[in-house]
Scaffold this motif. Structure first.
Motif, PDB file in Angstrom:
ATOM      1  N   TYR A 158       5.039  15.964  -4.197  1.00  0.00           N
ATOM      2  CA  TYR A 158       4.271  15.101  -3.418  1.00  0.00           C
ATOM      3  C   TYR A 158       4.976  14.421  -2.217  1.00  0.00           C
ATOM      4  O   TYR A 158       6.455  14.439  -2.298  1.00  0.00           O
ATOM      5  CB  TYR A 158       3.481  13.955  -4.297  1.00  0.00           C
ATOM      6  CG  TYR A 158       4.253  13.124  -5.075  1.00  0.00           C
ATOM      7  CD1 TYR A 158       5.114  11.830  -4.364  1.00  0.00           C
ATOM      8  CD2 TYR A 158       4.716  13.372  -6.293  1.00  0.00           C
ATOM      9  CE1 TYR A 158       5.717  11.229  -5.130  1.00  0.00           C
ATOM     10  CE2 TYR A 158       5.526  12.576  -7.224  1.00  0.00           C
ATOM     11  CZ  TYR A 158       6.036  11.306  -6.485  1.00  0.00           C
ATOM     12  OH  TYR A 158       7.003  10.785  -7.302  1.00  0.00           O
ATOM     13  N   ILE A 159       4.175  13.617  -1.193  1.00  0.00           N
ATOM     14  CA  ILE A 159       5.018  12.845  -0.240  1.00  0.00           C
ATOM     15  C   ILE A 159       4.422  11.423  -0.532  1.00  0.00           C
ATOM     16  O   ILE A 159       2.904  11.253  -0.565  1.00  0.00           O
ATOM     17  CB  ILE A 159       4.516  13.339   1.073  1.00  0.00           C
ATOM     18  CG1 ILE A 159       4.886  14.695   1.385  1.00  0.00           C
ATOM     19  CG2 ILE A 159       5.205  12.336   2.069  1.00  0.00           C
ATOM     20  CD1 ILE A 159       4.803  15.244   2.742  1.00  0.00           C
ATOM     21  N   ASP A 160       5.149  10.412  -0.644  1.00  0.00           N
ATOM     22  CA  ASP A 160       4.697   8.917  -0.790  1.00  0.00           C
ATOM     23  C   ASP A 160       4.729   8.224   0.645  1.00  0.00           C
ATOM     24  O   ASP A 160       6.139   8.183   1.137  1.00  0.00           O
ATOM     25  CB  ASP A 160       5.603   8.214  -1.746  1.00  0.00           C
ATOM     26  CG  ASP A 160       4.774   8.546  -3.174  1.00  0.00           C
ATOM     27  OD1 ASP A 160       3.592   9.132  -2.837  1.00  0.00           O
ATOM     28  OD2 ASP A 160       5.264   7.976  -4.236  1.00  0.00           O
ATOM     29  N   VAL A 161       3.793   7.545   1.134  1.00  0.00           N
ATOM     30  CA  VAL A 161       3.989   6.816   2.486  1.00  0.00           C
ATOM     31  C   VAL A 161       3.755   5.538   2.115  1.00  0.00           C
ATOM     32  O   VAL A 161       2.726   5.095   1.794  1.00  0.00           O
ATOM     33  CB  VAL A 161       2.948   7.366   3.661  1.00  0.00           C
ATOM     34  CG1 VAL A 161       3.229   6.812   4.789  1.00  0.00           C
ATOM     35  CG2 VAL A 161       3.242   8.694   3.848  1.00  0.00           C
ATOM     36  N   ASP A 162       4.717   4.495   2.642  1.00  0.00           N
ATOM     37  CA  ASP A 162       4.608   3.205   2.139  1.00  0.00           C
ATOM     38  C   ASP A 162       4.125   2.660   3.402  1.00  0.00           C
ATOM     39  O   ASP A 162       4.751   2.778   4.467  1.00  0.00           O
ATOM     40  CB  ASP A 162       6.051   2.491   2.064  1.00  0.00           C
ATOM     41  CG  ASP A 162       6.696   3.061   0.519  1.00  0.00           C
ATOM     42  OD1 ASP A 162       5.938   3.713  -0.195  1.00  0.00           O
ATOM     43  OD2 ASP A 162       7.898   2.928   0.416  1.00  0.00           O
ATOM     44  N   LEU A 163       3.054   1.725   3.354  1.00  0.00           N
ATOM     45  CA  LEU A 163       2.589   0.993   4.322  1.00  0.00           C
ATOM     46  C   LEU A 163       2.451  -0.340   4.382  1.00  0.00           C
ATOM     47  O   LEU A 163       2.382  -0.944   3.156  1.00  0.00           O
ATOM     48  CB  LEU A 163       0.950   1.720   4.467  1.00  0.00           C
ATOM     49  CG  LEU A 163       0.693   3.225   4.624  1.00  0.00           C
ATOM     50  CD1 LEU A 163      -0.851   3.410   4.698  1.00  0.00           C
ATOM     51  CD2 LEU A 163       1.277   3.538   5.982  1.00  0.00           C
ATOM     52  N   MET A 183      -4.360   6.651  -2.795  1.00  0.00           N
ATOM     53  CA  MET A 183      -3.861   5.404  -2.161  1.00  0.00           C
ATOM     54  C   MET A 183      -4.031   4.382  -3.011  1.00  0.00           C
ATOM     55  O   MET A 183      -5.045   4.002  -3.644  1.00  0.00           O
ATOM     56  CB  MET A 183      -4.893   5.205  -1.135  1.00  0.00           C
ATOM     57  CG  MET A 183      -4.523   3.786  -0.119  1.00  0.00           C
ATOM     58  SD  MET A 183      -5.599   3.716   1.241  1.00  0.00           S
ATOM     59  CE  MET A 183      -4.543   2.516   2.065  1.00  0.00           C
ATOM     60  N   GLY A 184      -2.856   3.772  -3.338  1.00  0.00           N
ATOM     61  CA  GLY A 184      -2.692   2.629  -4.095  1.00  0.00           C
ATOM     62  C   GLY A 184      -2.768   1.501  -3.412  1.00  0.00           C
ATOM     63  O   GLY A 184      -2.151   1.202  -2.514  1.00  0.00           O
ATOM     64  N   ILE A 185      -3.648   0.529  -3.850  1.00  0.00           N
ATOM     65  CA  ILE A 185      -3.800  -0.739  -2.975  1.00  0.00           C
ATOM     66  C   ILE A 185      -3.380  -2.090  -3.850  1.00  0.00           C
ATOM     67  O   ILE A 185      -3.954  -2.040  -5.007  1.00  0.00           O
ATOM     68  CB  ILE A 185      -5.289  -1.032  -2.472  1.00  0.00           C
ATOM     69  CG1 ILE A 185      -5.640   0.282  -1.579  1.00  0.00           C
ATOM     70  CG2 ILE A 185      -5.627  -2.086  -1.756  1.00  0.00           C
ATOM     71  CD1 ILE A 185      -7.004   0.344  -1.270  1.00  0.00           C
ATOM     72  N   ALA A 224       0.684   0.207   9.256  1.00  0.00           N
ATOM     73  CA  ALA A 224       2.127   0.981   9.912  1.00  0.00           C
ATOM     74  C   ALA A 224       3.062   1.256   8.691  1.00  0.00           C
ATOM     75  O   ALA A 224       2.984   0.565   7.840  1.00  0.00           O
ATOM     76  CB  ALA A 224       2.719  -0.297  10.759  1.00  0.00           C
ATOM     77  N   MET A 225       3.655   2.137   9.056  1.00  0.00           N
ATOM     78  CA  MET A 225       4.680   2.830   7.977  1.00  0.00           C
ATOM     79  C   MET A 225       5.693   2.001   8.250  1.00  0.00           C
ATOM     80  O   MET A 225       6.198   1.426   9.164  1.00  0.00           O
ATOM     81  CB  MET A 225       5.176   4.192   8.375  1.00  0.00           C
ATOM     82  CG  MET A 225       4.012   5.448   8.183  1.00  0.00           C
ATOM     83  SD  MET A 225       4.935   6.833   8.791  1.00  0.00           S
ATOM     84  CE  MET A 225       6.356   7.080   7.720  1.00  0.00           C
ATOM     85  N   LEU A 226       6.363   1.715   6.795  1.00  0.00           N
ATOM     86  CA  LEU A 226       7.531   0.845   6.752  1.00  0.00           C
ATOM     87  C   LEU A 226       8.830   1.476   6.704  1.00  0.00           C
ATOM     88  O   LEU A 226       9.764   0.988   7.394  1.00  0.00           O
ATOM     89  CB  LEU A 226       7.523   0.086   5.444  1.00  0.00           C
ATOM     90  CG  LEU A 226       6.406  -1.083   5.476  1.00  0.00           C
ATOM     91  CD1 LEU A 226       6.560  -1.575   3.960  1.00  0.00           C
ATOM     92  CD2 LEU A 226       6.616  -2.033   6.324  1.00  0.00           C
ATOM     93  N   GLU A 227       8.988   2.585   6.670  1.00  0.00           N
ATOM     94  CA  GLU A 227      10.137   3.575   6.346  1.00  0.00           C
ATOM     95  C   GLU A 227       9.797   5.003   6.475  1.00  0.00           C
ATOM     96  O   GLU A 227       8.590   5.225   6.303  1.00  0.00           O
ATOM     97  CB  GLU A 227      11.006   3.247   5.295  1.00  0.00           C
ATOM     98  CG  GLU A 227      10.421   3.349   4.128  1.00  0.00           C
ATOM     99  CD  GLU A 227      11.380   2.612   2.889  1.00  0.00           C
ATOM    100  OE1 GLU A 227      10.781   2.936   1.670  1.00  0.00           O
ATOM    101  OE2 GLU A 227      12.198   1.966   3.309  1.00  0.00           O
ATOM    102  N   THR A 228      10.895   5.825   6.388  1.00  0.00           N
ATOM    103  CA  THR A 228      10.515   7.248   6.400  1.00  0.00           C
ATOM    104  C   THR A 228       9.963   7.641   5.182  1.00  0.00           C
ATOM    105  O   THR A 228      10.364   7.135   4.145  1.00  0.00           O
ATOM    106  CB  THR A 228      11.998   8.067   6.594  1.00  0.00           C
ATOM    107  OG1 THR A 228      12.447   7.646   7.763  1.00  0.00           O
ATOM    108  CG2 THR A 228      11.509   9.421   6.297  1.00  0.00           C
ATOM    109  N   THR A 278       0.734  -1.178  -0.097  1.00  0.00           N
ATOM    110  CA  THR A 278       0.065   0.012  -0.017  1.00  0.00           C
ATOM    111  C   THR A 278       0.873   1.266  -0.086  1.00  0.00           C
ATOM    112  O   THR A 278       1.849   1.364   0.756  1.00  0.00           O
ATOM    113  CB  THR A 278      -0.878  -0.008   1.247  1.00  0.00           C
ATOM    114  OG1 THR A 278      -1.492  -1.265   1.401  1.00  0.00           O
ATOM    115  CG2 THR A 278      -1.932   1.368   1.024  1.00  0.00           C
ATOM    116  N   VAL A 279       0.697   2.252  -0.954  1.00  0.00           N
ATOM    117  CA  VAL A 279       1.168   3.438  -0.742  1.00  0.00           C
ATOM    118  C   VAL A 279      -0.017   4.437  -0.709  1.00  0.00           C
ATOM    119  O   VAL A 279      -0.737   4.607  -1.398  1.00  0.00           O
ATOM    120  CB  VAL A 279       1.957   3.792  -2.165  1.00  0.00           C
ATOM    121  CG1 VAL A 279       2.812   5.014  -2.111  1.00  0.00           C
ATOM    122  CG2 VAL A 279       2.866   2.471  -2.235  1.00  0.00           C
ATOM    123  N   VAL A 280       0.424   5.635   0.136  1.00  0.00           N
ATOM    124  CA  VAL A 280      -0.618   6.584   0.047  1.00  0.00           C
ATOM    125  C   VAL A 280       0.403   7.905  -0.168  1.00  0.00           C
ATOM    126  O   VAL A 280       1.459   8.046   0.235  1.00  0.00           O
ATOM    127  CB  VAL A 280      -0.970   6.985   1.795  1.00  0.00           C
ATOM    128  CG1 VAL A 280      -1.836   8.355   1.772  1.00  0.00           C
ATOM    129  CG2 VAL A 280      -1.926   5.714   2.235  1.00  0.00           C
TER     130      VAL A 280
END
Length: 661
Positions: free
Chosen positions: A492-497, A533-535, A481-485, A297-299
């Motif tokens: 943009y900001i990409d958050v790996d979940l 949000m990419g699922i 939960a976040m995997l890394e920074t 998942t990526v937000v």
């Protein structure tokens, strides 16, 4: 704590044991029999905290009682005793001393703190090698405790900070030891059936304890200590409190239409908190797995979303700036002393004509704004209205906490102030004397950064709520939960979940690793969503597998226990199974049991999602009145292909299905 509700007085209230993170369990139970009024029932509920490591904390028996708030038109009112909240605070605040290197890896403002301390050491009085690694030790001496009085809630915390150098051949060398008495702004809200408490630093009282290198004044270390405690200590309190304190629900009444009060003992006045939940609808486009490193998942949050958040945060920034206290000015060195003594300087209004957030690649974001302060001073000769223009620039670093949620920290803050003007009938008359200008500017240039930093760091409590179990159905849960920074670009900001599933509270082991997955590059279009949000297909596979294991796809159709008025009769089955006419009477009960025999399979294609199920359908029969002795007449293996339709409502992804073809 007590609560009242419009409800039948004979309804029971059971004891409730509600887990509170890793700390233990809050144990609620009736303290006495309910009191039945004309229009409502009042319950007195006792609360104890059973610690995970053993032991029980209770509210003292001699604690002053509290009164019940008026129920008015609410279906439920709860009045919380301050001793209850401080009991929870005592458990969360039991934090062991924190020791770590004074380096940017451990504390983002380490270099600035070190330089500020070195500047305080008298010349020739240190003998300290500036290249040596410094260490910090932070200990909580008292608190945290929340004081409730005059319809306000103020947290208090006493912290000791020690700066030292470790020696290989002897005891450590102490450079500096200070104590910081903090006052914390406390804000309450309700989410679900939990009380959310947000803490932010309001003020410091920094005192020198000792120094072996001749330091005698520590006032200049205040902004550095603010950043240090906001980054290393406040999240330890705000994280669990931001996740919410579970509250009792008499007769399982939802709290979304309730009023929650925090009562002041021995007072008829109550501190009322009205709660609203604002929900932002976002777009969740479905992405086919592509090359990347994310497990599932990526937000993505773009610049427009940050601007939206920035504007939504405008009231908080204005509130923080408007409550800055400016001490009175006393002129002690000129012949105009009687005329220039200010007995009161009050900020009447603050305006923010410009406010923006800018993404800083690989680091975080930069908050910048310009402001106008409107002040009134009570000069001995006459009151005056003042106007002061200012600007501020705040660098915010975004990292990942050990628990997997985003953490904000302040790496730099710069404020600029213009000349102070005296306003008469809306026009600038003349400037203030330099002594008075310097007094006001010195206070604001320090407190502006402190106020804005506290507002930003207060968001950490809300970010902490991103990590937690989300209920899918009564048997299964999902946790992100976040995997890394986060990956931060200029756009943009990409958050790996990571998405972890649980069945009845126990984690489900996923045997196959997730494939590489990432969002495609940002495309600039007019209707580009603020949050994407990419699922991945892998996450959906685990979702439907969890639902299958929880029994969500198992059905019982027909039979005596069937609902909805549908029944299978012998005549319905005779055409396909003629032999049943001679084996079962006319009033026999028939039914279908549908049991999933294999894991669901999902495939995602461009604009299309298909779910394949393989249930086993059992035709069962039993004579009337003897359903416990049912017999399986036959079993049919069925392959189903279901087209999935997905839609975002509020903060949930809702999926509906239809037979394909």
């Amino acid at each position: 704590m007590g609560s009242g509700r419009h409800i039948c007085p004979s309804s029971p209230v059971d004891a409730m044991d509600l887990p509170f993170g890793s700390y233990g369990t809050l144990k609620y139970q009736l303290a006495d029999m309910p009191t039945v009024r004309d229009t409502f029932v009042e319950y007195d509920i006792s609360a104890d905290f059973e610690l995970a490591e053993g032991g029980l904390i209770s509210i003292p028996n001699d604690t002053v009682s509290i009164s019940q708030p008026p129920i008015q038109n609410y279906s439920l009112c709860q009045s919380l005793h301050p001793a209850f909240l401080n009991m929870v605070m005592s458990v969360i605040g039991n934090i062991e001393p924190r020791e770590f290197n004074c380096t940017p890896d451990a504390f983002s403002g380490a270099a600035g703190l070190k330089d500020a301390i070195l500047a305080l050491i008298p010349r020739g009085g240190s003998g300290i090698n500036t290249t040596t690694v410094w260490y910090l030790n932070i200990s909580l001496l008292e608190g945290p405790v929340i004081d409730f009085a005059n319809k306000t809630a103020v947290g208090q915390l006493l912290v000791q900070i020690e700066v030292f150098i470790k020696n290989a051949d002897g005891p450590p060398t102490s450079i500096l030891s200070v104590r910081d008495s903090l006052k914390l702004t406390s804000m309450f809200s309700v989410m679900g059936h939990r009380l959310i408490l947000t803490l932010s630093i309001d003020s410091h009282d920094l005192r020198l304890v000792s120094s072996s290198v001749g330091i005698s004044e520590v006032a200049s270390l205040l902004p550095h200590c603010n950043s240090l405690l906001g980054e290393r200590i406040l999240p330890l309190l705000s994280g669990p409190l931001g996740g919410g304190i579970p509250l009792p629900r008499p007769l399982r009444t939802p709290l979304d239409k309730a009023k929650v009060w925090i009562a002041e003992p021995n007072s008829s006045a109550m501190m009322q908190k009205m709660f609203k939940v604002c929900i932002l609808s976002i777009l969740f486009p479905l992405i086919v797995p592509s090359q990347g490193t994310n497990p599932g998942t990526v937000v993505r949050v773009n610049q427009e979303a940050l601007e939206y958040v920035c504007q939504e945060g405008r009231p908080s920034l204005l509130r923080g700036l408007s409550i800055i206290k400016i001490p009175q000015f006393v002129d002690r060195g000129t012949i105009f002393q009687p005329l220039l003594n200010f007995v009161g300087i009050n900020i009447l209004k603050v305006e923010l004509p410009h406010l923006s957030l800018k993404l800083i690649p690989k680091t975080g974001v930069q908050l910048s704004f310009s402001s106008q302060f409107h002040m009134r001073v009570n000069l001995l000769i006459s009151p005056l209205e003042l106007k002061l223009g200012s600007s501020i620039m705040l660098d915010i670093r975004v990292t990942r906490s050990p628990h997997g949620f985003p953490v904000l920290s302040i790496t730099a803050c710069k404020s600029l102030l213009g000349d102070i003007q005296i306003i008469v009938r809306g026009k600038n008359l003349f400037g203030l004397p330099k002594l008075i200008q310097d007094h006001i500017r010195a206070v604001l240039i320090d407190k502006m950064c402190l106020s804005v930093s506290n507002t930003v760091l207060g968001l950490n409590a809300k970010l902490g709520t991103l990590v937690g179990l989300n209920t899918i159905n009564p048997m299964s849960q999902l946790q992100y939960a976040m995997l890394e920074t986060p990956e931060i670009t200029s756009d943009y900001i990409d958050v790996d979940l990571n998405a972890a599933f649980a069945l009845m509270g126990k984690p489900i082991d996923v045997s196959s690793p997730a494939p590489a997955f990432s969002l495609p590059p940002q495309e600039r279009v007019s209707n580009d969503p603020m949050v994407t949000m990419g699922i991945s297909e892998h996450l959906f596979m685990n979702l439907f597998s969890t639902l299958g294991q929880s029994g969500a796809f198992n059905l019982n159709i027909g039979g005596q226990s069937s609902s909805g008025g549908f029944h299978l009769t012998r005549s319905m089955l005779e055409s396909a199974m003629p032999s049943i006419a001679g084996r079962y009477p006319q009033d026999a009960v028939f039914g279908l049991n549908v049991v999933l025999s294999r894991h669901p399979i999902i495939s995602l294609q461009e604009g299309r999602a298909v779910l394949r199920l393989s249930p086993a359908v059992q035709v069962v029969a039993a004579s009337f009145g003897s359903s416990s002795q049912s017999q399986i007449l036959c079993t049919l293996d069925v392959d189903l292909s279901l087209a999935l339709k997905m839609e975002v409502k509020a903060t949930s992804l809702q999926i509906s299905v239809a037979l394909e073809g």
